[in-house]
Design an enzyme around this catalytic site. Structure first.
Site, PDB file in Angstrom:
ATOM      1  N   CYS A  50       0.824  -1.221   0.000  1.00 25.09           N
ATOM      2  CA  CYS A  50       0.000   0.000   0.000  1.00 25.09           C
ATOM      3  C   CYS A  50       0.858   1.271   0.000  1.00 25.09           C
ATOM      4  CB  CYS A  50      -0.906   0.049   1.219  1.00 25.09           C
ATOM      5  SG  CYS A  50      -1.502  -1.537   1.763  1.00 25.09           S
ATOM      6  N   ASP A  82      -2.087  -2.838   7.859  1.00 25.12           N
ATOM      7  CA  ASP A  82      -3.067  -3.710   8.510  1.00 25.12           C
ATOM      8  C   ASP A  82      -2.946  -5.132   7.995  1.00 25.12           C
ATOM      9  OD1 ASP A  82      -3.943  -1.037   9.059  1.00 25.12           O
ATOM     10  OD2 ASP A  82      -5.766  -1.952   9.811  1.00 25.12           O
ATOM     11  N   CYS A 123      -2.772   3.522   2.928  1.00 29.19           N
ATOM     12  CA  CYS A 123      -3.233   2.345   3.666  1.00 29.19           C
ATOM     13  C   CYS A 123      -4.281   2.800   4.688  1.00 29.19           C
ATOM     14  CB  CYS A 123      -2.023   1.681   4.324  1.00 29.19           C
ATOM     15  SG  CYS A 123      -2.331   0.046   4.998  1.00 29.19           S
ATOM     16  N   ASP A 124      -4.969   1.857   5.291  1.00 25.49           N
ATOM     17  CA  ASP A 124      -6.185   2.172   6.061  1.00 25.49           C
ATOM     18  C   ASP A 124      -6.143   3.449   6.910  1.00 25.49           C
ATOM     19  OD1 ASP A 124      -6.557  -0.384   5.134  1.00 25.49           O
ATOM     20  OD2 ASP A 124      -7.451  -1.128   6.971  1.00 25.49           O
ATOM     21  N   LYS A 125      -5.149   3.554   7.776  1.00 21.11           N
ATOM     22  CA  LYS A 125      -5.149   4.660   8.736  1.00 21.11           C
ATOM     23  C   LYS A 125      -4.546   5.928   8.156  1.00 21.11           C
ATOM     24  CE  LYS A 125      -6.756   1.538  11.317  1.00 21.11           C
ATOM     25  NZ  LYS A 125      -6.810   0.546  10.223  1.00 21.11           N
ATOM     26  N   CYS A 195      -5.145  -2.609  -0.507  1.00 21.44           N
ATOM     27  CA  CYS A 195      -5.953  -3.824  -0.631  1.00 21.44           C
ATOM     28  C   CYS A 195      -7.182  -3.566  -1.510  1.00 21.44           C
ATOM     29  CB  CYS A 195      -6.374  -4.315   0.741  1.00 21.44           C
ATOM     30  SG  CYS A 195      -4.958  -4.763   1.740  1.00 21.44           S
ATOM     31  N   GLU A 446      -7.940  -5.237  14.836  1.00 18.36           N
ATOM     32  CA  GLU A 446      -8.929  -5.864  13.945  1.00 18.36           C
ATOM     33  C   GLU A 446      -8.871  -7.372  14.093  1.00 18.36           C
ATOM     34  OE1 GLU A 446      -8.029  -4.552  10.016  1.00 18.36           O
ATOM     35  OE2 GLU A 446      -8.967  -2.598  10.329  1.00 18.36           O
ATOM     36  N   SER A 472     -11.904  -5.921  10.359  1.00 17.21           N
ATOM     37  CA  SER A 472     -11.288  -5.397   9.154  1.00 17.21           C
ATOM     38  C   SER A 472     -12.365  -5.134   8.116  1.00 17.21           C
ATOM     39  CB  SER A 472     -10.316  -6.443   8.617  1.00 17.21           C
ATOM     40  OG  SER A 472     -10.165  -6.308   7.241  1.00 17.21           O
TER      41      SER A 472
END
Ligand code: FES
Length: 562
Positions: A50, A82, A123-125, A195, A446, A472
């Site tokens: 990511c 993650d 990425c996620d955060k 992702c 998660e 997640s």
């Protein structure tokens, strides 16, 4: 109006010769000192798909500023993968990283008085972290998403990161050969990008686009594409517009913009993590938003997109059909989102979408409103004696609307993983995973590994999971997370024992523990709070300062915050 609203302190003030000397020493000309400074932040780092390409994209953003009268100044902050950390203790740092990203961007731009910000994230955060920072600073700024990963392939089977966890579940059941197990792992992530399903990264990238904080198409354009490079090269033009119009994040991220974002992520079937992230971003932007607002949106908004994790398609598929703007155009035409709101292009949402074609009949990724996947939203807020301050369920409709059964309690994710592999988890149970909340984890990890292992073990539709941790974006099944108050704070979840009957009812938005109050009171008196699950450092700092999940897991909340 000067566009050097902040950085002129360092460049135009004779009494600060050291500032000017250091800026010149770092390569700026005297002419550069007269230009606005744009902090170009990247969450790039090696060792995660990511983030591995983000520095390169950030360099393109800086390059694109040449000739526009702007000085781009690159800096980096951290990220936590993650995908890599899921299923082990490293995951505790994931949500914590959102705060570190926000704090570090705020510190860099605040300390060096940048006039504007471009945050290249992936990425996620990363996305919520950068949006929180921009909202706090309230200087012209935009988010540039690093883009989605391409799908993988093994023997004709389309793969993404969640395929690995599900393959592991099959391995536990002896249903996959070693060759195929390795084949899935080697081919699930074929290069840079976040992702690929409608997991948290693509959810938050889409939310940012709907909020107006990134340019149209950013969330669906793949990481490896000429379009992504072009988007980065163009970012300077938009930053120039933002500076000239003095259009700031809090002008863009208004209450209706959050409503647009909630509608979009509902229609797309996005991650439940969006709840805590949007609450936190709204708080930083001074917008009042609560978990009940998500329920209000869910009540009137259908799930239309057949995207992974519970559906068929990846984000790259949506891109080839017209991307997030095509979805937003459909929503605008149907009156589900508001068009008259500013965005980082300097135009309104409606103006951005003017020449965009809505998704038509020729595709089956986005269903028409007349034939939704689910007539109301998949994000459901549940209250009850097990979650007096709320909990978040992700219900796509495939799991059914009600689940009841005896509790099977685990005090950590590791204990649950062990329970799955030894066959302790059985059909019909309501599996409780507790002491994994914002404070208890700490970091509200998660539960992708156990949920995927449950899927892989064929128990996906036969057990329900409730936790004070998170799920997640890749998780599917009958799952309820963010239970508040968390077990560490002595919430009712801490009092559940094996065999207690639990009812989860989406139709009535309730989560109920069938144990009478006298017995619960006895258990409460016996209960003792465990020690913090971190002795030093950032995890301990986080555990001591974080707010509960129902207010967004915020670490700078005070009585004046929302
Ligand atoms: Fe980065 Fe999934 S691990 S988006």
């Amino acid at each position: 109006m000067s566009l050097k609203k902040y950085s002129r302190i360092y460049t135009q003030d004779d009494s600060l010769p050291a500032s000017q000397a250091m800026l010149i020493g770092s390569g700026l000309s005297e002419e550069d000192l007269r230009k606005p400074f744009v902090g170009v932040c990247s969450t790039g780092f090696e060792g995660n798909t990511c983030n591995m390409h983000l520095d390169e994209l950030a360099n393109l953003v800086k390059q694109g500023m040449q000739g526009l009268g702007l000085v781009g100044l690159r800096f980096n902050t951290i990220g936590v993968s993650d995908g890599i950390t899921n299923g082990n203790q490293g995951m505790r740092y994931s949500l914590v990283s959102r705060e570190i990203i926000a704090d570090s961007i705020e510190a860099m731009a605040g300390a060096h008085n940048y006039d504007a910000l471009a945050c290249v994230v992936g990425c996620d955060k990363n996305m919520p972290g950068s949006l929180i920072a921009m909202a706090r600073l309230n200087r012209p700024g935009m988010m540039v998403y690093g883009g989605t990963i391409k799908g993988g392939n093994w023997k004709g089977q389309k793969l993404n990161i969640v395929s690995c966890f599900e393959a592991y579940g099959k391995k536990l059941k002896g249903e996959i050969s070693e060759e195929d197990y390795k084949g899935v792992i080697k081919n699930a992530c074929p290069g840079p990008g976040a992702c690929g399903g409608m997991y948290t990264a693509n959810t938050m990238a889409s939310a940012a686009e709907a909020l107006g904080m990134s340019v149209p198409y950013t969330s669906s354009v793949p990481a490896v594409s000429q379009e992504k490079k072009d988007e980065c090269l163009q970012a300077g033009n938009y930053l120039r517009i933002l500076l000239e119009q003095d259009l700031k994040p809090r002008d863009i991220m208004v209450r209706e913009a959050f409503e647009n974002a909630m509608v979009l992520i509902t229609v797309l079937g996005g991650s439940t993590n969006a709840v805590i992230h949007l609450l936190a971003i709204a708080s930083a932007a001074g917008v009042k938003l609560t978990i009940d607002d998500f329920q209000a949106v869910s009540r009137k908004t259908p799930v239309l997109a057949d995207l992974k994790p519970s559906g068929k398609y990846l984000m790259e598929d949506l891109c080839s059909m017209g991307g997030v703007p095509a979805v937003m155009k459909t929503l605008l035409q149907e009156g589900l989102i508001v068009g008259d709101l500013p965005t980082v292009t300097g135009k309104t949402i409606a103006e951005n979408l003017q020449n965009v074609k809505p998704l038509g009949q020729e595709q089956d990724l986005l269903r028409p409103l007349s034939n939704p996947i689910k007539a109301d939203g998949h994000i459901q807020i549940l209250y009850g004696n097990l979650a007096p301050k709320g909990s978040v369920a992700k219900i796509t409709g495939k799991e059914g609307l009600k689940f009841e059964g005896p509790a099977k309690v685990f005090n950590s994710e590791e204990a649950l993983n062990e329970g799955i592999s030894t066959g302790e988890v059985k059909e019909g149970q309501v599996v409780v995973i507790r002491y994994v909340g914002p404070k208890g984890g700490p970091g509200m990890p998660e539960m992708l590994k156990p949920t995927s292992a449950i899927m892989g073990a064929g128990l996906g539709s036969k057990v329900a999971l409730i936790t004070d941790g998170r799920f997640s974006g890749g998780t599917h099944g009958f799952v309820i997370g963010h239970v508040c108050p968390e077990a560490y704070d002595g919430g009712p979840l801490a009092l559940v024992e094996d065999g207690d009957w639990i009812t989860l009812d989406i139709a009535t938005n309730s989560i109920h523990l069938h144990v009478d109050e006298t017995l619960l009171q006895e258990r409460r008196q016996r209960w003792t709070r465990p020690a913090f699950n971190a002795q030093r450092g950032v995890l301990l700092k986080y555990a001591k300062t974080v707010s509960e999940a129902s207010s967004g897991c915020i670490t700078d909340l005070d009585e004046t915050s929302n």
